[in-house]
Design a protein around this motif. Structure first.
Motif, PDB file in Angstrom:
ATOM      1  N   CYS A 144       0.828  -1.215   0.000  1.00  0.00           N
ATOM      2  CA  CYS A 144       0.000   0.000   0.000  1.00  0.00           C
ATOM      3  C   CYS A 144       0.858   1.258   0.000  1.00  0.00           C
ATOM      4  O   CYS A 144       0.342   2.374   0.047  1.00  0.00           O
ATOM      5  CB  CYS A 144      -0.909   0.019   1.215  1.00  0.00           C
ATOM      6  N   PHE A 145       2.166   1.079  -0.064  1.00  0.00           N
ATOM      7  CA  PHE A 145       3.070   2.208   0.152  1.00  0.00           C
ATOM      8  C   PHE A 145       4.243   2.140  -0.821  1.00  0.00           C
ATOM      9  O   PHE A 145       5.199   2.903  -0.703  1.00  0.00           O
ATOM     10  CB  PHE A 145       3.575   2.119   1.602  1.00  0.00           C
ATOM     11  N   GLY A 146       4.166   1.201  -1.782  1.00  0.00           N
ATOM     12  CA  GLY A 146       5.259   1.014  -2.728  1.00  0.00           C
ATOM     13  C   GLY A 146       6.565   0.806  -1.997  1.00  0.00           C
ATOM     14  O   GLY A 146       6.650   0.013  -1.049  1.00  0.00           O
ATOM     15  N   PHE A 147       7.587   1.556  -2.431  1.00  0.00           N
ATOM     16  CA  PHE A 147       8.881   1.526  -1.747  1.00  0.00           C
ATOM     17  C   PHE A 147       9.141   2.879  -1.080  1.00  0.00           C
ATOM     18  O   PHE A 147      10.277   3.263  -0.855  1.00  0.00           O
ATOM     19  CB  PHE A 147       9.989   1.142  -2.731  1.00  0.00           C
ATOM     20  N   GLU A 177       6.774   7.746  -3.220  1.00  0.00           N
ATOM     21  CA  GLU A 177       5.611   8.595  -3.497  1.00  0.00           C
ATOM     22  C   GLU A 177       5.124   9.271  -2.212  1.00  0.00           C
ATOM     23  O   GLU A 177       4.802  10.460  -2.210  1.00  0.00           O
ATOM     24  CB  GLU A 177       4.488   7.766  -4.117  1.00  0.00           C
ATOM     25  N   PHE A 178       5.081   8.509  -1.119  1.00  0.00           N
ATOM     26  CA  PHE A 178       4.559   9.078   0.117  1.00  0.00           C
ATOM     27  C   PHE A 178       5.564  10.028   0.780  1.00  0.00           C
ATOM     28  O   PHE A 178       5.188  10.865   1.591  1.00  0.00           O
ATOM     29  CB  PHE A 178       4.102   7.971   1.078  1.00  0.00           C
ATOM     30  N   GLY A 191      -6.192   3.077  -7.736  1.00  0.00           N
ATOM     31  CA  GLY A 191      -6.208   2.808  -6.304  1.00  0.00           C
ATOM     32  C   GLY A 191      -5.788   4.075  -5.591  1.00  0.00           C
ATOM     33  O   GLY A 191      -6.582   4.991  -5.392  1.00  0.00           O
ATOM     34  N   CYS A 192      -4.497   4.144  -5.248  1.00  0.00           N
ATOM     35  CA  CYS A 192      -4.008   5.294  -4.458  1.00  0.00           C
ATOM     36  C   CYS A 192      -4.010   6.591  -5.257  1.00  0.00           C
ATOM     37  O   CYS A 192      -4.181   7.666  -4.701  1.00  0.00           O
ATOM     38  CB  CYS A 192      -2.611   4.999  -3.919  1.00  0.00           C
ATOM     39  N   SER A 249     -14.253   3.927   0.145  1.00  0.00           N
ATOM     40  CA  SER A 249     -12.928   3.337   0.355  1.00  0.00           C
ATOM     41  C   SER A 249     -11.904   3.818  -0.660  1.00  0.00           C
ATOM     42  O   SER A 249     -10.713   3.637  -0.464  1.00  0.00           O
ATOM     43  CB  SER A 249     -13.016   1.816   0.289  1.00  0.00           C
ATOM     44  N   PRO A 294      -3.520  10.172   2.160  1.00  0.00           N
ATOM     45  CA  PRO A 294      -2.087   9.857   2.140  1.00  0.00           C
ATOM     46  C   PRO A 294      -1.353  10.278   3.406  1.00  0.00           C
ATOM     47  O   PRO A 294      -0.237   9.827   3.648  1.00  0.00           O
ATOM     48  CB  PRO A 294      -1.563  10.619   0.915  1.00  0.00           C
ATOM     49  N   PHE A 295      -1.983  11.105   4.225  1.00  0.00           N
ATOM     50  CA  PHE A 295      -1.345  11.561   5.470  1.00  0.00           C
ATOM     51  C   PHE A 295      -1.760  10.712   6.674  1.00  0.00           C
ATOM     52  O   PHE A 295      -1.447  11.060   7.814  1.00  0.00           O
ATOM     53  CB  PHE A 295      -1.718  13.026   5.748  1.00  0.00           C
ATOM     54  N   GLU A 339       6.788  12.397  -0.545  1.00  0.00           N
ATOM     55  CA  GLU A 339       6.446  13.747  -1.021  1.00  0.00           C
ATOM     56  C   GLU A 339       5.358  14.374  -0.142  1.00  0.00           C
ATOM     57  O   GLU A 339       5.110  15.569  -0.222  1.00  0.00           O
ATOM     58  CB  GLU A 339       5.994  13.681  -2.484  1.00  0.00           C
ATOM     59  N   PHE A 340       4.707  13.554   0.683  1.00  0.00           N
ATOM     60  CA  PHE A 340       3.648  14.087   1.554  1.00  0.00           C
ATOM     61  C   PHE A 340       4.153  14.383   2.970  1.00  0.00           C
ATOM     62  O   PHE A 340       3.682  15.302   3.602  1.00  0.00           O
ATOM     63  CB  PHE A 340       2.471  13.114   1.620  1.00  0.00           C
ATOM     64  N   VAL A 359      -1.414   7.948  -6.491  1.00  0.00           N
ATOM     65  CA  VAL A 359      -0.140   8.664  -6.324  1.00  0.00           C
ATOM     66  C   VAL A 359       1.047   7.835  -6.813  1.00  0.00           C
ATOM     67  O   VAL A 359       2.184   8.283  -6.754  1.00  0.00           O
ATOM     68  CB  VAL A 359       0.093   9.107  -4.861  1.00  0.00           C
ATOM     69  N   ARG A 414       0.669   7.963 -12.337  1.00  0.00           N
ATOM     70  CA  ARG A 414       1.908   8.675 -12.016  1.00  0.00           C
ATOM     71  C   ARG A 414       2.699   9.033 -13.283  1.00  0.00           C
ATOM     72  O   ARG A 414       3.099  10.163 -13.485  1.00  0.00           O
ATOM     73  CB  ARG A 414       2.764   7.786 -11.106  1.00  0.00           C
ATOM     74  N   PHE A 464      -4.830   5.172   0.849  1.00  0.00           N
ATOM     75  CA  PHE A 464      -5.386   5.580  -0.446  1.00  0.00           C
ATOM     76  C   PHE A 464      -6.437   6.672  -0.256  1.00  0.00           C
ATOM     77  O   PHE A 464      -6.597   7.540  -1.102  1.00  0.00           O
ATOM     78  CB  PHE A 464      -6.034   4.398  -1.176  1.00  0.00           C
ATOM     79  N   ALA A 507       1.738   4.462  -5.848  1.00  0.00           N
ATOM     80  CA  ALA A 507       2.316   3.520  -4.886  1.00  0.00           C
ATOM     81  C   ALA A 507       1.724   2.121  -4.954  1.00  0.00           C
ATOM     82  O   ALA A 507       2.375   1.168  -4.558  1.00  0.00           O
ATOM     83  CB  ALA A 507       2.156   4.063  -3.467  1.00  0.00           C
ATOM     84  N   CYS A 508       0.502   1.972  -5.462  1.00  0.00           N
ATOM     85  CA  CYS A 508      -0.186   0.686  -5.255  1.00  0.00           C
ATOM     86  C   CYS A 508      -0.187  -0.237  -6.462  1.00  0.00           C
ATOM     87  O   CYS A 508      -0.572  -1.389  -6.347  1.00  0.00           O
ATOM     88  CB  CYS A 508      -1.616   0.922  -4.783  1.00  0.00           C
ATOM     89  N   PHE A 509       0.225   0.227  -7.617  1.00  0.00           N
ATOM     90  CA  PHE A 509       0.305  -0.602  -8.829  1.00  0.00           C
ATOM     91  C   PHE A 509      -1.050  -1.120  -9.311  1.00  0.00           C
ATOM     92  O   PHE A 509      -1.120  -2.144  -9.969  1.00  0.00           O
ATOM     93  CB  PHE A 509       1.273  -1.792  -8.639  1.00  0.00           C
TER      94      PHE A 509
END
Lengths: 303, 255
Positions: free
Chosen positions: A23-26, A29-30, B217-218, B48, A272-273, A32-33, B220, B243, A269, B222-224
């Motif tokens: 839910c947060f990739g690597f 992206e987050f 999904g997200c 959601s 993001p914060f 940046e928040f 931004v 993205r 999702f 991150a979620c693919f």
């Protein structure tokens, strides 16, 4: 203010809050928040032995109080994750938990061995519970013997503590938890998603291209709480709880049930914060329910 | 850079069948870097997932942006009930839009289908400001679904097609394209996947940019959830629509 610091095998954490795997990739992206150093830990997206493209789209669908996803473990493979993704996370003062996936015991062992040698990875999360891949994944997570086998083999090669992520798609969650504890697991992650489906009333077909997907979000929280409550009474290893957390009250409920820390997934999702906001609000919430330390809160429902 | 803010609904009206136009006020407009970017809207706190909606226009003077959306499900139906004066939780602006700074065209063709039309309007305005001649082809299901024809006419010549022939040319946007051969050097298209595929095939000899729709999904990166395959030989083998896109140069992704 109440300190939320805690220690778990391999992890010195500022607080019990971390984003959940996938839910947060690597992290890029987050970042940046907000500053990722605020987080208790970061669980990165699953790594497999080779590059995986994952499933066709659509890969997500909204449900009542939740969502379905069937990404299919898309990732560039463990070697490229180590070379291209992990260096970025070394810039932050936050422990990294690497999620390990595979189709065979050999693949789990190979991925775990490689990730456990990365200096700024502090623990592994063994993903034996992904419902969205055809081979491996959840089959290891629904058979106690297979779960114990893969846990034992990974423990032999891993230099880091291993948290085993359990699937809720089983009849007896306690049997699964005990099997992996006996096989050497240092901790548990509970729970992964529940297998679900949604149909499109116009096309009369499943919305998700993979047909089934993993259900997450507030809809699954009572199931996670029940399972953690049951498992906490039967094992001696710590539990990282996850499933539908959106508020500090949800976090406290998980801690009371027996989780030592929690991971936040789908809620990232919507907002993001969310991890940052919950981290900021948590000390006051712990105090509000009459606790003086986070340690008192953990397992509070069992006293 | 993306921000999250509560934006005030300044106007909200039905402009065609099931299609609403909404103006939102906040700081977001000053963060928009290109036409073709989107905002990711939380319609109700109990949802959601957010809903991605492309930006149809930006007014920096009044601090507003315009979006258009079609009621297709529960979320958009709930959005249609939001009154003027209420605030919406908006994340954005997301993704990479049409790279107008690198476009060397002197004559541009815009090809939009259905609810894919809106982002082409802000693009068309910017292209016209750069002195680029703009021609537009719009496709809709039928007469009642047509919107923004007059707005595009202010930018240049406009052709409209409807599937049932109840307005403009009968047929698809691709039926109009052959008559425009030689009248443009770059095209920009947004619409359903099947239309984008047909447009890029028909206009195979031209440089083009396509804006792709997908369930996000997200939103931004991150979620693919929203990946699209990229041609073999590419190191990654995929692009994230939210993205890397939603706008891609033709050939960059496999439709």
């Amino acid at each position: 203010m109440i300190s939320t610091q805690l220690s778990l095998p391999g992890l010195k954490m500022k607080n019990p809050i971390m984003p959940a795997s996938g839910c947060f990739g690597f992290g890029k992206e987050f970042s940046e928040f907000y500053d990722l150093s605020l987080l208790g830990a970061i669980i990165i997206k699953a790594a497999t032995g080779k590059t995986r493209y994952g499933n066709p789209t659509p890969r997500v669908a909204e449900t009542s109080s939740g969502m379905l996803n069937a990404i299919g473990l898309q990732n560039p493979g463990v070697d490229r994750i180590i070379q291209e993704e992990l260096p970025f996370l070394s810039e932050f003062d936050t422990p990294v938990i690497a999620n390990v996936a595979g189709s065979t015991v050999e693949e789990y062992v190979e991925v775990a061995e490689k990730l456990s040698r990365v200096t700024h990875v502090q623990a592994l999360e063994l993903n034996i519970s992904c419902p969205n891949v055809k081979e491996g994944g959840v089959q290891f997570g629904t058979d106690p013997e297979l779960a114990a086998e893969v846990t034992g083999q990974v423990k032999k090669v891993s230099k880091l503590p291993v948290y085993v992520k359990l699937s809720p798609n089983v009849t007896d969650i306690v049997a699964m938890a005990k099997a992996v504890e006996k096989a050497g697991a240092d901790g548990l992650s509970m729970i992964n998603t529940l297998t679900g489906m949604r149909l499109d009333l116009n096309s009369k077909q499943p919305i998700i291209a993979n047909q089934t997907g993993g259900l997450s979000g507030p809809a699954i929280k009572p199931i996670a709480i029940r399972m953690i409550y049951q498992v906490y009474q039967e094992v001696d290893i710590p539990i990282i709880g996850m499933g539908g957390i959106e508020t500090t009250d949800d976090v406290i409920e998980y801690l009371l049930a027996g989780a030592s820390a929690v991971a936040i997934g789908s809620a990232n999702f919507k907002n993001p914060f969310i991890c940052k906001e919950i981290i900021e609000e948590l000390p006051a919430a712990i105090e509000r329910y009459g606790f003086t330390t986070i340690q008192d809160t953990i397992g509070g429902a069992h006293r | 850079m993306m921000i999250r803010e509560d934006m005030e609904i300044l106007s909200h009206e039905l402009v065609a069948e099931k299609t609403y136009q909404m103006t939102l006020k906040g700081d977001m407009p000053s963060y928009v870097k290109q036409p073709g970017q989107f905002v990711h809207i939380m319609i109700d706190p109990s949802d959601s997932l957010r809903r991605p909606i492309s930006i149809a226009d930006v007014d920096l003077t009044s601090g507003t942006l315009t979006i258009l959306y079609k009621v297709l499900g529960k979320g958009t139906a709930s959005m249609a009930g939001k009154p003027v004066g209420e605030y919406l939780d908006v994340l954005g602006p997301g993704g990479n839009g049409f790279p107008i700074e690198e476009v060397s065209a002197s004559r541009a063709l815009l090809v939009g289908g259905g609810i894919g039309v809106p982002p082409l309007y802000y693009l068309g305005k910017q292209l016209k400001e750069k002195g680029i001649e703009v021609t537009t082809v719009l496709g809709f299901q039928h007469a009642g679904a047509v919107f923004f024809e007059d707005e595009f006419r202010e930018l240049g010549e406009v052709f409209v097609a409807t599937n049932d022939g109840s307005y403009g040319n009968k047929g698809f946007v691709t039926d109009i394209l052959p008559s425009l051969e030689g009248k443009f050097d770059t095209y920009f298209s947004c619409g359903p996947a099947v239309m984008l595929k047909a447009v890029s095939k028909t206009l195979g000899n031209y440089d083009g940019y396509l804006s792709i729709e997908e369930r996000l999904g997200c939103g931004v990166g991150a979620c693919f959830a929203c990946v699209v395959p990229a041609p073999d030989g590419d190191a990654k083998g995929y692009r994230k629509i939210c993205r890397d896109g939603p706008v891609f140069r033709t050939g960059e992704v496999i439709l």
